[in-house]
Design an enzyme around this catalytic site. Structure first.
Site, PDB file in Angstrom:
ATOM      1  N   ASN A   1       5.341  27.746 -24.159  1.00  9.87           N
ATOM      2  CA  ASN A   1       6.770  27.008 -23.872  1.00  9.87           C
ATOM      3  C   ASN A   1       8.076  27.484 -24.518  1.00  9.87           C
ATOM      4  O   ASN A   1       9.166  27.001 -24.330  1.00  9.87           O
ATOM      5  CB  ASN A   1       6.672  25.720 -24.041  1.00  9.87           C
ATOM      6  CG  ASN A   1       5.712  24.956 -23.159  1.00  9.87           C
ATOM      7  OD1 ASN A   1       6.062  24.705 -21.846  1.00  9.87           O
ATOM      8  ND2 ASN A   1       4.413  24.589 -23.435  1.00  9.87           N
TER       9      ASN A   1
ATOM     10  N   ARG B   1     -12.534  13.303  -6.823  1.00  8.70           N
ATOM     11  CA  ARG B   1     -12.545  13.314  -8.259  1.00  8.70           C
ATOM     12  C   ARG B   1     -12.731  14.776  -8.569  1.00  8.70           C
ATOM     13  O   ARG B   1     -13.142  15.011  -9.575  1.00  8.70           O
ATOM     14  CB  ARG B   1     -13.355  12.396  -8.645  1.00  8.70           C
ATOM     15  CG  ARG B   1     -13.204  10.985  -8.634  1.00  8.70           C
ATOM     16  CD  ARG B   1     -13.938  10.026  -9.733  1.00  8.70           C
ATOM     17  NE  ARG B   1     -13.622   8.697  -9.184  1.00  8.70           N
ATOM     18  CZ  ARG B   1     -14.469   8.124  -8.678  1.00  8.70           C
ATOM     19  NH1 ARG B   1     -15.557   8.472  -8.207  1.00  8.70           N
ATOM     20  NH2 ARG B   1     -14.224   6.701  -8.371  1.00  8.70           N
TER      21      ARG B   1
ATOM     22  N   ARG C   1      -1.093  26.304 -27.900  1.00  9.91           N
ATOM     23  CA  ARG C   1      -0.764  26.357 -26.390  1.00  9.91           C
ATOM     24  C   ARG C   1       0.830  26.109 -26.158  1.00  9.91           C
ATOM     25  O   ARG C   1       1.473  26.704 -25.286  1.00  9.91           O
ATOM     26  CB  ARG C   1      -1.319  25.734 -25.451  1.00  9.91           C
ATOM     27  CG  ARG C   1      -1.229  25.820 -24.008  1.00  9.91           C
ATOM     28  CD  ARG C   1      -1.972  25.400 -22.857  1.00  9.91           C
ATOM     29  NE  ARG C   1      -1.931  25.643 -21.669  1.00  9.91           N
ATOM     30  CZ  ARG C   1      -2.709  25.892 -20.664  1.00  9.91           C
ATOM     31  NH1 ARG C   1      -3.694  25.262 -20.763  1.00  9.91           N
ATOM     32  NH2 ARG C   1      -2.280  26.134 -19.345  1.00  9.91           N
TER      33      ARG C   1
ATOM     34  N   GLU D   1       8.611  35.602 -17.426  1.00  9.48           N
ATOM     35  CA  GLU D   1       7.606  35.255 -18.056  1.00  9.48           C
ATOM     36  C   GLU D   1       6.906  36.334 -18.778  1.00  9.48           C
ATOM     37  O   GLU D   1       6.232  36.350 -19.810  1.00  9.48           O
ATOM     38  CB  GLU D   1       6.580  34.581 -17.013  1.00  9.48           C
ATOM     39  CG  GLU D   1       7.252  33.081 -16.731  1.00  9.48           C
ATOM     40  CD  GLU D   1       7.096  31.932 -17.756  1.00  9.48           C
ATOM     41  OE1 GLU D   1       6.421  32.348 -18.829  1.00  9.48           O
ATOM     42  OE2 GLU D   1       7.335  30.784 -17.227  1.00  9.48           O
TER      43      GLU D   1
ATOM     44  N   LYS E   1      -3.411  24.691 -15.789  1.00  7.24           N
ATOM     45  CA  LYS E   1      -2.313  23.526 -15.620  1.00  7.24           C
ATOM     46  C   LYS E   1      -1.892  23.414 -14.099  1.00  7.24           C
ATOM     47  O   LYS E   1      -1.618  24.493 -13.450  1.00  7.24           O
ATOM     48  CB  LYS E   1      -1.101  23.860 -16.341  1.00  7.24           C
ATOM     49  CG  LYS E   1      -1.248  23.623 -17.844  1.00  7.24           C
ATOM     50  CD  LYS E   1       0.233  23.805 -18.597  1.00  7.24           C
ATOM     51  CE  LYS E   1       0.450  23.338 -20.044  1.00  7.24           C
ATOM     52  NZ  LYS E   1       1.617  23.660 -20.537  1.00  7.24           N
TER      53      LYS E   1
ATOM     54  N   HIS F   1      13.528  24.525 -18.585  1.00  6.16           N
ATOM     55  CA  HIS F   1      13.110  23.649 -17.698  1.00  6.16           C
ATOM     56  C   HIS F   1      14.282  22.549 -17.266  1.00  6.16           C
ATOM     57  O   HIS F   1      14.557  22.484 -16.395  1.00  6.16           O
ATOM     58  CB  HIS F   1      11.957  22.660 -18.069  1.00  6.16           C
ATOM     59  CG  HIS F   1      10.675  23.198 -17.594  1.00  6.16           C
ATOM     60  ND1 HIS F   1       9.412  23.140 -18.172  1.00  6.16           N
ATOM     61  CD2 HIS F   1      10.258  24.118 -16.611  1.00  6.16           C
ATOM     62  CE1 HIS F   1       8.657  23.521 -17.840  1.00  6.16           C
ATOM     63  NE2 HIS F   1       8.947  24.057 -16.698  1.00  6.16           N
TER      64      HIS F   1
ATOM     65  N   GLU G   1      -3.204  21.951 -24.889  1.00  5.83           N
ATOM     66  CA  GLU G   1      -1.775  21.903 -25.458  1.00  5.83           C
ATOM     67  C   GLU G   1      -1.746  20.889 -26.801  1.00  5.83           C
ATOM     68  O   GLU G   1      -0.753  20.250 -26.638  1.00  5.83           O
ATOM     69  CB  GLU G   1      -0.664  21.631 -24.464  1.00  5.83           C
ATOM     70  CG  GLU G   1       0.546  22.182 -24.813  1.00  5.83           C
ATOM     71  CD  GLU G   1       1.559  22.209 -23.634  1.00  5.83           C
ATOM     72  OE1 GLU G   1       1.030  21.555 -22.461  1.00  5.83           O
ATOM     73  OE2 GLU G   1       2.489  22.719 -23.545  1.00  5.83           O
TER      74      GLU G   1
ATOM     75  N   HIS H   1      12.704  29.724 -11.691  1.00  3.52           N
ATOM     76  CA  HIS H   1      12.234  29.325 -12.975  1.00  3.52           C
ATOM     77  C   HIS H   1      12.391  30.538 -14.121  1.00  3.52           C
ATOM     78  O   HIS H   1      12.910  30.140 -15.106  1.00  3.52           O
ATOM     79  CB  HIS H   1      10.584  29.253 -12.798  1.00  3.52           C
ATOM     80  CG  HIS H   1       9.883  28.845 -13.931  1.00  3.52           C
ATOM     81  ND1 HIS H   1      10.052  27.681 -14.958  1.00  3.52           N
ATOM     82  CD2 HIS H   1       8.997  29.399 -14.825  1.00  3.52           C
ATOM     83  CE1 HIS H   1       9.178  27.628 -15.883  1.00  3.52           C
ATOM     84  NE2 HIS H   1       8.549  28.721 -16.022  1.00  3.52           N
TER      85      HIS H   1
ATOM     86  N   LYS I   1      -1.661  35.266 -22.729  1.00 11.22           N
ATOM     87  CA  LYS I   1      -1.719  33.769 -22.444  1.00 11.22           C
ATOM     88  C   LYS I   1      -3.100  33.343 -22.580  1.00 11.22           C
ATOM     89  O   LYS I   1      -3.328  32.387 -23.338  1.00 11.22           O
ATOM     90  CB  LYS I   1      -1.200  33.577 -20.971  1.00 11.22           C
ATOM     91  CG  LYS I   1      -1.745  31.854 -20.545  1.00 11.22           C
ATOM     92  CD  LYS I   1      -0.867  31.585 -19.350  1.00 11.22           C
ATOM     93  CE  LYS I   1      -0.943  30.237 -19.010  1.00 11.22           C
ATOM     94  NZ  LYS I   1       0.162  29.682 -18.042  1.00 11.22           N
TER      95      LYS I   1
ATOM     96  N   HIS J   1      11.357  27.223 -22.441  1.00 11.94           N
ATOM     97  CA  HIS J   1      10.938  26.572 -21.514  1.00 11.94           C
ATOM     98  C   HIS J   1      11.655  25.033 -21.863  1.00 11.94           C
ATOM     99  O   HIS J   1      11.782  24.286 -20.728  1.00 11.94           O
ATOM    100  CB  HIS J   1       9.445  26.254 -21.309  1.00 11.94           C
ATOM    101  CG  HIS J   1       8.944  27.397 -20.473  1.00 11.94           C
ATOM    102  ND1 HIS J   1       8.923  28.841 -20.994  1.00 11.94           N
ATOM    103  CD2 HIS J   1       8.380  27.417 -19.083  1.00 11.94           C
ATOM    104  CE1 HIS J   1       8.317  29.389 -20.021  1.00 11.94           C
ATOM    105  NE2 HIS J   1       7.952  28.845 -18.843  1.00 11.94           N
TER     106      HIS J   1
END
Lengths: 363, 363
Positions: B239, B115, B235, B178, B136, B246, B231, B256, B221, B242
């Site tokens: 993206n 956990r 946030r 990026e 993330k 993506h 997000e 990427h 960032k 993206h």
């Protein structure tokens, strides 16, 4: 009865009542996607009750195999992929209707789907009064129970007491194990009230006053988890009976609460040895025996495999097995117990069992 | 350079310097168990550098296959089971030495093992200046990238710039995608500085002044994620490029940052249509072309499969595809874009590409 958790933020309501499930739609109305997961037994027994509240505004209902067998990597992957095939957004709510295993599993799906979506717990067993509260979710690994998971709070807990009326006896006994544990963590009056109300199996299966004891159990748990969500300190107390109990459960496959009761006996013996106290373990043994817990399984246990399983426990540190012990009723403490004490306590448990069968000449 | 995040609590240090990895032992000294995960290429190129710091106090070192192929359910299960075989307690730290994929994967192991245990990011690529910050973590599903995961902050980020010197050109280009995105989110002066410093592929591959731009990217960032970790709002700006990017990445399997650059072109076109602004997309196209991004792949793209992939995006709501658009440089906004605009913008992108090849008669 309805109340709210008292975390600093992100609190959630807990509703304990007959027909609580009817409030479900008021919590799901604003989601873009709603998915329902129902334990197969609950689905069979209570199909019209459930259909009534999920008939509309639900994308899909999944019927899950009952019990711990759902908590595998394979099911985790399979259900996440099924959910993703609906192209859900984060504005999604999963609903878990079932016992602790369904709640743990669906909660872990919710914790990891799209990095986290909401979920609602609808516990249907006595046992789940414990597991549905506090945000522990997860699956099992071949090395032990609940070794993979997260802390992910539900958005609401709707505890509909109607469901309890269809529980088989062994499931009532299993749930009572956690109620009794909460009483031991609380105070003598809670323990006495339970033992007076439930003198034998028949009175327990009638569930007399169970609502009030479940509430008291939930309150006992909540008082602890709101102060220590991530189990850095006092949340460990909730593992009373669980270090040995989890090992027994994993080894013998008996229901969780049955194993916890055996674990409580064991940890009483260890408490006497480690803390110099004098719990009359015999008295607890006899009470658990009267209620019908499978104490005869103690005969079949071997120390070494249980020790290996206890070593997997998440609470251990470098110096030995960490275990919750009781100084007195309502006064727990966590100690690191050396292997030799664990072995002695195990022998003591075996002797207690042997003595009991010799006295009674029955089992 | 060293600084600390500014969350309300649970902050972590970010160290950006040559030899930063030498500080690793000071962050791992107090753990009961330490496991290291190294990207196979990094392990080969930098074996003595890594051995030097992990030689002692490490339970096990795992060498991971490079790139996104590690981020599967199968590897997730396999590495968790390998970790559990060491019977770890929660007092465990995982260390991720590698690019974004290694960081995402190991971070997700850390988020779910028992956990949640600690983890340290040691990014080794330019691209990972982005992914190692902000917590993330996750794996891919067959429906798309990063669809399973968690928000789980690292305990420390040690960004050792030595590693960048061994990056292959395509990886430098990918990471620069990026950096450039962070500049677009920041202001004109950041964009101009980048375009002036890196006029062509050769100057980019020299990495001149890259340290300062990486720091600026990280700061851009962080300013966003400390205010909106989960997000819910701003946030999403990160993206930029993206949503389409993506989809392109998943469809074509290009690196990427290459896909993000194509995504930026696309989202510039959508910005012009949706916001009535007038980004000169041609200028960006030419610059990306000069640097060597694989813009010829635009010829091979079809709208429908990309649309299906965009529909999987975690940010969508009921009314369409949510997309980050630019009002001006440094001034992003999130809009829901109707399908017909998406189709028109796609046609526009194809036309831009066609016009470019006609003009140049080369590719």
């Amino acid at each position: 009865m309805e109340f709210t958790t008292t975390y600093v933020s992100q609190n959630y309501p807990i509703i304990v009542s007959h027909h609580a499930i009817q409030k479900l739609t008021q919590y799901t109305a604003n989601y873009q996607h709603v998915f329902v997961f129902v334990d197969e037994h609950v689905s069979t027994h209570w199909s019209s009750k459930i259909q009534e509240v999920i008939a509309y505004h639900v994308d899909e209902t999944f019927v899950l195999p009952a019990g711990e067998q759902i908590k595998t990597f394979q099911h985790f992957q399979s259900y996440l992929e099924q959910l993703l095939s609906f192209q859900p957004s984060r504005n999604t709510c999963l609903i878990a209707i079932g016992g602790g295993a369904v709640g743990d599993f669906v909660g872990f799906l919710a914790a990891t789907l799209l990095r986290g979506v909401d979920f609602i717990q609808v516990p249907t067993t006595i046992l789940a009064h414990d597991s549905s509260i506090g945000g522990k979710v997860g699956i099992n690994a071949r090395q032990g129970k609940n070794l993979i998971g997260a802390f992910h709070r539900p958005t609401a807990v709707l505890y509909d007491l109607d469901f309890l009326t269809s529980l088989p006896p062994s499931e009532v006994l299993s749930g009572y194990g956690e109620v009794y544990k909460h009483a031991l963590l609380n105070d003598n009056s809670f323990v006495n009230a339970l033992e007076t109300t439930y003198k034998d199996t028949a009175s327990l299966l009638k569930l007399t006053n169970m609502e009030q004891y479940l509430m008291k159990g939930i309150q006992t748990k909540l008082n602890i988890v709101v102060n220590d969500e991530k189990e850095q300190g006092q949340r460990q107390w909730l593992n009373l009976g669980h270090t040995f109990g989890h090992a027994v459960e994993y080894e013998t496959k008996i229901p969780h609460g049955h194993a916890v009761m055996i674990g409580i006996l064991y940890q009483m013996i260890v408490s006497n040895q480690m803390l110099g106290v004098s719990h009359t373990v015999r008295r607890y043994y006899d009470y658990f025996q009267t209620l019908g817990y499978p104490l005869h399984l103690i005969d079949t246990l071997s120390f070494e495999p249980l020790l290996q399983l206890m070593k997997q426990d998440k609470k251990n540190n470098q110096s030995g097995i960490r275990m919750v012990l009781l100084k007195n009723i309502g006064d727990p403490t966590v100690k690191t117990v050396p292997i030799e004490i664990l072995q002695q306590a195990f022998n003591h448990l075996k002797a207690l069992r042997k003595e009991s069968t010799t006295n009674d000449n029955i089992d």
